[in-house]
Design an enzyme around this catalytic site. Structure first.
Site, PDB file in Angstrom:
ATOM      1  N   THR A 128       5.097  -5.971  34.942  1.00 38.67           N
ATOM      2  CA  THR A 128       3.870  -5.392  34.409  1.00 38.67           C
ATOM      3  C   THR A 128       3.038  -6.416  33.640  1.00 38.67           C
ATOM      4  O   THR A 128       3.574  -7.221  32.877  1.00 38.67           O
ATOM      5  CB  THR A 128       4.198  -4.212  33.483  1.00 38.67           C
ATOM      6  OG1 THR A 128       4.951  -3.252  34.219  1.00 38.67           O
ATOM      7  CG2 THR A 128       2.930  -3.561  32.960  1.00 38.67           C
ATOM      8  N   GLU A 129       1.724  -6.347  33.832  1.00 41.23           N
ATOM      9  CA  GLU A 129       0.803  -7.258  33.147  1.00 41.23           C
ATOM     10  C   GLU A 129      -0.223  -6.467  32.342  1.00 41.23           C
ATOM     11  O   GLU A 129      -0.478  -5.283  32.635  1.00 41.23           O
ATOM     12  CB  GLU A 129       0.094  -8.154  34.158  1.00 41.23           C
ATOM     13  CG  GLU A 129       1.046  -9.054  34.911  1.00 41.23           C
ATOM     14  CD  GLU A 129       0.354 -10.124  35.751  1.00 41.23           C
ATOM     15  OE1 GLU A 129       1.067 -10.971  36.311  1.00 41.23           O
ATOM     16  OE2 GLU A 129      -0.885 -10.104  35.838  1.00 41.23           O
ATOM     17  N   GLY A 133      -0.725  -3.059  34.978  1.00 41.82           N
ATOM     18  CA  GLY A 133      -0.003  -1.794  34.953  1.00 41.82           C
ATOM     19  C   GLY A 133       0.836  -1.610  36.205  1.00 41.82           C
ATOM     20  O   GLY A 133       1.619  -2.469  36.581  1.00 41.82           O
ATOM     21  N   THR A 160      10.968  -5.029  27.928  1.00 43.59           N
ATOM     22  CA  THR A 160      12.143  -4.714  27.122  1.00 43.59           C
ATOM     23  C   THR A 160      13.101  -5.899  27.130  1.00 43.59           C
ATOM     24  O   THR A 160      13.421  -6.435  28.190  1.00 43.59           O
ATOM     25  CB  THR A 160      12.847  -3.465  27.672  1.00 43.59           C
ATOM     26  OG1 THR A 160      11.921  -2.374  27.672  1.00 43.59           O
ATOM     27  CG2 THR A 160      14.057  -3.096  26.825  1.00 43.59           C
ATOM     28  N   GLU A 243      15.491   1.762  39.307  1.00 43.13           N
ATOM     29  CA  GLU A 243      14.893   1.978  37.988  1.00 43.13           C
ATOM     30  C   GLU A 243      14.478   3.435  37.809  1.00 43.13           C
ATOM     31  O   GLU A 243      14.700   4.040  36.753  1.00 43.13           O
ATOM     32  CB  GLU A 243      13.690   1.061  37.790  1.00 43.13           C
ATOM     33  CG  GLU A 243      13.042   1.206  36.424  1.00 43.13           C
ATOM     34  CD  GLU A 243      11.892   0.236  36.196  1.00 43.13           C
ATOM     35  OE1 GLU A 243      11.316   0.253  35.093  1.00 43.13           O
ATOM     36  OE2 GLU A 243      11.561  -0.532  37.127  1.00 43.13           O
ATOM     37  N   ARG A 244      13.865   4.017  38.827  1.00 38.31           N
ATOM     38  CA  ARG A 244      13.401   5.398  38.716  1.00 38.31           C
ATOM     39  C   ARG A 244      14.557   6.380  38.654  1.00 38.31           C
ATOM     40  O   ARG A 244      14.513   7.366  37.907  1.00 38.31           O
ATOM     41  CB  ARG A 244      12.461   5.716  39.876  1.00 38.31           C
ATOM     42  CG  ARG A 244      11.129   5.007  39.722  1.00 38.31           C
ATOM     43  CD  ARG A 244      10.313   4.958  40.984  1.00 38.31           C
ATOM     44  NE  ARG A 244       9.095   4.176  40.753  1.00 38.31           N
ATOM     45  CZ  ARG A 244       8.345   3.661  41.700  1.00 38.31           C
ATOM     46  NH1 ARG A 244       8.671   3.848  42.978  1.00 38.31           N
ATOM     47  NH2 ARG A 244       7.264   2.956  41.402  1.00 38.31           N
ATOM     48  N   GLY A 340      12.947  24.664  13.721  1.00 32.44           N
ATOM     49  CA  GLY A 340      11.932  24.995  12.725  1.00 32.44           C
ATOM     50  C   GLY A 340      11.522  23.754  11.936  1.00 32.44           C
ATOM     51  O   GLY A 340      11.366  22.665  12.492  1.00 32.44           O
ATOM     52  N   GLY A 364       8.261   2.576  34.042  1.00 36.01           N
ATOM     53  CA  GLY A 364       8.829   2.529  35.384  1.00 36.01           C
ATOM     54  C   GLY A 364       7.971   3.199  36.443  1.00 36.01           C
ATOM     55  O   GLY A 364       8.455   3.626  37.482  1.00 36.01           O
ATOM     56  N   GLY A 365       6.678   3.276  36.174  1.00 38.42           N
ATOM     57  CA  GLY A 365       5.756   3.979  37.068  1.00 38.42           C
ATOM     58  C   GLY A 365       5.367   5.307  36.454  1.00 38.42           C
ATOM     59  O   GLY A 365       6.225   6.175  36.260  1.00 38.42           O
TER      60      GLY A 365
END
Length: 388
Positions: A128-129, A133, A160, A243-244, A340, A364-365
């Site tokens: 990802t950049e 995205g 990560t 990953e998904r 509560g 991860g999308g």
């Protein structure tokens, strides 16, 4: 307990791993959540116990076990109430190490995979950049060959383990004019000259370090190219299924933990002379949430089974993430309501669970991207198989 997926050995492993987490990890969670730093010793302990090598071949120092051991590891990590710690572990094992296992040559596996199994090196994945995205093909990071090296320039974000890790499995364009066919994958040491990191301040997953990384004329040996030039997009697409599915399993386990905690609380909390688990409105709402969780859980197990058998499961893994992460968000939200006012207090687990869970439909999308991927598969008959 009888199961069509889990053997007695699986159950023994679950019990052993659960005990390990309670003894070695849980006492440190609050400190790591506060500091955003996971101390190095725990990586070494995971390595000593073999937990990083469950799915890694024995020839690379692992155990070569079936994927239900992985499912157990993921589930139990979700039940110690630190999505950040869990993410740091599975990003190392099932994002970085998966690429090394599947696509690394003998030199790369020996230099990076075996130490990763031992917990001596910590890995991360860089796709990802800041401007990209989910648009993998639109990445701007480049790797230009110069002699027996590549010169890398660009940036990655939401990484990560990007601050405290040792290496990154990095996607970059070796041929910017070729679109997704010009993407290649490199192993880059994070202590290389020209690599800089900025730690991101996140809503949840606070124990894990998440970075934006910059690469300024970083010199990488050509031997750190994985496979050959132009193979990167296929490698990435292949890894996305894992990953998904991981994020789907994480989600059902997170929801299960929330329900278990809420039910315990409801069985002890009294109003008007009876515990609140005796009120029909709450009981029926709880049952609906449990049913949603269990349906996702059983579906996810079926996908784990198919993936373990080597089946093509991009559609199923995408559905697992799409539906399970949405379910988990709903379950955690409702379980916070069951508590509560105490649900809104940081001394109870639901506030952190709510923050940590919210990353599920994003990382991860995103759910929006997954819907279009699934639409292309089932409506347009598109396949995302890796070309050989």
């Amino acid at each position: 307990m009888q199961s069509m997926y889990f053997t007695e050995e699986h159950h023994l492993f679950r019990e052993s791993f659960r005990n390990f987490l309670q003894k070695e990890v849980v006492p440190h969670i609050e400190k790591w959540e506060a500091s955003g730093t996971i101390e190095r010793f725990i990586w070494e302990k995971f390595g000593e116990m073999g937990y990083f090598g469950l799915a890694t071949a024995e020839t690379d120092g692992g155990m070569g076990l079936d994927l239900f051991y992985t499912a157990i590891l993921l589930e139990e990590l979700q039940k110690i109430n630190s999505g950040g710690f869990a993410a740091a572990i599975w990003a190392h094992v099932y994002l970085a190490m998966t690429h090394l296992s599947k696509n690394g040559n003998d030199f790369q596996r020996k230099a990076y995979l075996t130490p990763s199994v031992k917990g001596e090196k910590i890995g991360c994945l860089g796709v990802t950049e800041p401007f990209g995205g989910s648009d993998v093909a639109g990445m701007r990071t480049t790797a230009i060959k110069k002699g027996d090296t590549y010169i890398i320039n660009g940036s990655k974000t939401f990484i990560t383990n990007g601050v405290y890790g040792d290496y990154i499995i990095l996607a970059a364009k070796t041929d910017p004019s070729a679109g997704n066919k010009g993407i290649s994958i490199f192993i880059v040491d994070l202590n290389s000259q020209g690599v800089s990191s900025s730690k991101l301040n996140k809503l949840g997953w606070r124990a894990s370090d998440t970075a934006e990384l910059a690469f300024d004329n970083v010199i990488v040996p050509a031997v750190n190219l994985m496979g050959s030039e132009g193979k990167g997009f296929g490698f990435i697409m292949e890894a996305f299924a894992m990953e998904r599915l991981i994020m789907g399993v994480n989600a059902h386990a997170r929801a299960e933990y929330a329900l278990e905690y809420a039910l315990q609380y409801m069985s002890e909390r009294e109003t008007f002379g009876k515990t609140i688990n005796q009120y029909q409105a709450l009981r029926h709402r709880f049952v609906d949430l449990h049913a949603d969780m269990d349906m996702c859980k059983q579906y996810n197990y079926s996908v784990v089974y198919k993936m373990d058998k080597g089946e093509y499961v991009v559609r199923e893994a995408s559905i697992a993430k799409l539906k399970s992460t949405a379910m988990a968000d709903k379950v955690v939200y409702e379980c916070l309501q069951f508590l509560g006012g105490y649900g809104y207090i940081e001394d109870y687990p639901m506030a952190r669970l709510l923050r940590d869970s919210r990353l599920g439909p994003i990382g991860g999308g995103t759910s929006e991207i997954l819907r279009e991927i699934i639409a292309k598969i089932i409506i347009d008959k598109k396949e995302y198989r890796v070309s050989k």
